[in-house]
Enzyme design. Sequence first.
Site, PDB file in Angstrom:
ATOM      1  N   HIS A 173      17.962 -15.632  12.147  1.00  0.00           N
ATOM      2  CA  HIS A 173      19.072 -16.225  12.907  1.00  0.00           C
ATOM      3  C   HIS A 173      19.395 -17.615  12.376  1.00  0.00           C
ATOM      4  CE1 HIS A 173      17.893 -13.081  15.930  1.00  0.00           C
ATOM      5  NE2 HIS A 173      19.216 -12.973  15.956  1.00  0.00           N
ATOM      6  N   HIS A 177      23.081 -15.727   8.197  1.00  0.00           N
ATOM      7  CA  HIS A 177      23.391 -14.577   9.059  1.00  0.00           C
ATOM      8  C   HIS A 177      24.786 -14.738   9.655  1.00  0.00           C
ATOM      9  CE1 HIS A 177      23.270 -11.652  12.291  1.00  0.00           C
ATOM     10  NE2 HIS A 177      23.338 -12.607  13.195  1.00  0.00           N
ATOM     11  N   HIS A 213      28.433 -16.990  16.928  1.00  0.00           N
ATOM     12  CA  HIS A 213      27.842 -16.092  17.932  1.00  0.00           C
ATOM     13  C   HIS A 213      26.350 -16.315  18.144  1.00  0.00           C
ATOM     14  CE1 HIS A 213      26.342 -13.868  14.467  1.00  0.00           C
ATOM     15  NE2 HIS A 213      25.581 -13.167  15.297  1.00  0.00           N
ATOM     16  N   ASP A 323      27.569  -7.782  13.974  1.00  0.00           N
ATOM     17  CA  ASP A 323      26.292  -8.435  14.288  1.00  0.00           C
ATOM     18  C   ASP A 323      25.101  -7.589  13.856  1.00  0.00           C
ATOM     19  OD1 ASP A 323      24.602 -10.395  15.300  1.00  0.00           O
ATOM     20  OD2 ASP A 323      24.607  -9.533  17.321  1.00  0.00           O
TER      21      ASP A 323
END
Length: 447
Positions: A173, A177, A213, A323
């Site tokens: 993360h 990414h 996000h 995602d």
Amino acid sequence: MSCLMVERCGEISFDSPDQNAKCVRMLGDARVRGQTGVVSERRGSYPFIDFRLLNNTTLSGEIGTKKKVKRLLSFQRYFHASRLLRGIVPQASLYLLDEDYLGQARHMLSKVGMWDFDIFLFDRLTNGNSLVTLLCHLFNVHGLIHHFQLDMVTLHRFFVMVQEDYHSQNPYHNAVHAADVTQAMHCYLREPKLASFLTPSDIMLGLLAAAAHDVDHPGVNQPFLIKTKHHLASLYQNVSVLENHHWRSTIGMLRESRLLAHLPKEVTQDIEQQLGSLILATDINRQNEFLIRLKSHLDNQDLRLEDAQDRHFMLQIALKCADICNPCRVWDLSKQWSERVCEEFYRQGDLEQKFELEISPLCNQQKDTVPSIQIGFMTYIVEPLFERWAQFTGNTPLSENMLNHLRRNKAKWKSLLHKQHSSSRSNDHSGQVTGSQEQNLNEEETP
């Protein structure tokens, strides 16, 4: 033209009448009040997990006073505060698009709509600035800068804020990414079934949501935050804790940067709310909710993309696909992402074991191998979603390509799992793919 470096001092806070709102303070040069309706969090509000708290909890069963918690939670996050906020000039300055970065990166951007786009290579070519560079390019390609009359310097500053607020020490993360998800979102926005109905506002929301996000992700999951009694778990009442934080942090950065300050208030409020709806949709706990709704729309053939509400729903589905699209990439890229996310899981498991907490599912390196984790993820999460996405798009070349990669990658993980189970010589259950295993695997004919 290099980006502006702004040195700050003092503190910044956001206030809200909402009963769950909390004042978040950190280094800054202004005192800002959030607009009514959406509680914003300033970037830097999310601390690293302070393990002294875990030690105190283990010994006494109590977290301690609110004042003590606030002090400890703030301490580590101050060290992670953006280099921009701390007034430290990075070793390599960031530049606007098409100025002073390698021609190879420019060449890659000309193929940014290709599904085999290598985000790891692109990140190296841009000296770790893949998210900023990609966003500048995509906002220009989609005509968003002109349509919304965005100031380029302010836009670039906002992108830097977003990129800086990802934790580079996270194996998965991190800003790479985010760039990968943004590139995937760009591909999905070009799907003919969707593209012909999208407005500039839809496109901007999709790209912004993809980029932000997971902003300020701590590298641990929601159950970890709940069982360690993290303040954000309490703030968001244990519901979509991380996603709510990603959203509120993004709103805080938008307001501080004043990127949309020239737009009417009702427009910016609508953008903030829709960003929240998109980012909250990435909560994996809501997977069945969205799948059931998508299946119903497809079975009833009642999606009307002329309707803003239906377009927004498909943007949510597109972001959910982006995602978790790693298993649908080519094997070399997919394998890297798989090992990265499992490494992040294992780190959490090690922390839980160290502090005598129950090890979370998929986080036990001795029991949960990379192949077994990936096979389960592909079977129960990825396949159902991407099969429905292909049904929506009408089985376009991109959708077929993704499903083919997904099937091949799943077969390779199954082969690796079989090799692990049948090998009596290996006592290593980490699930890492060795060079010889991969060479043998690539020589095999996969379905």
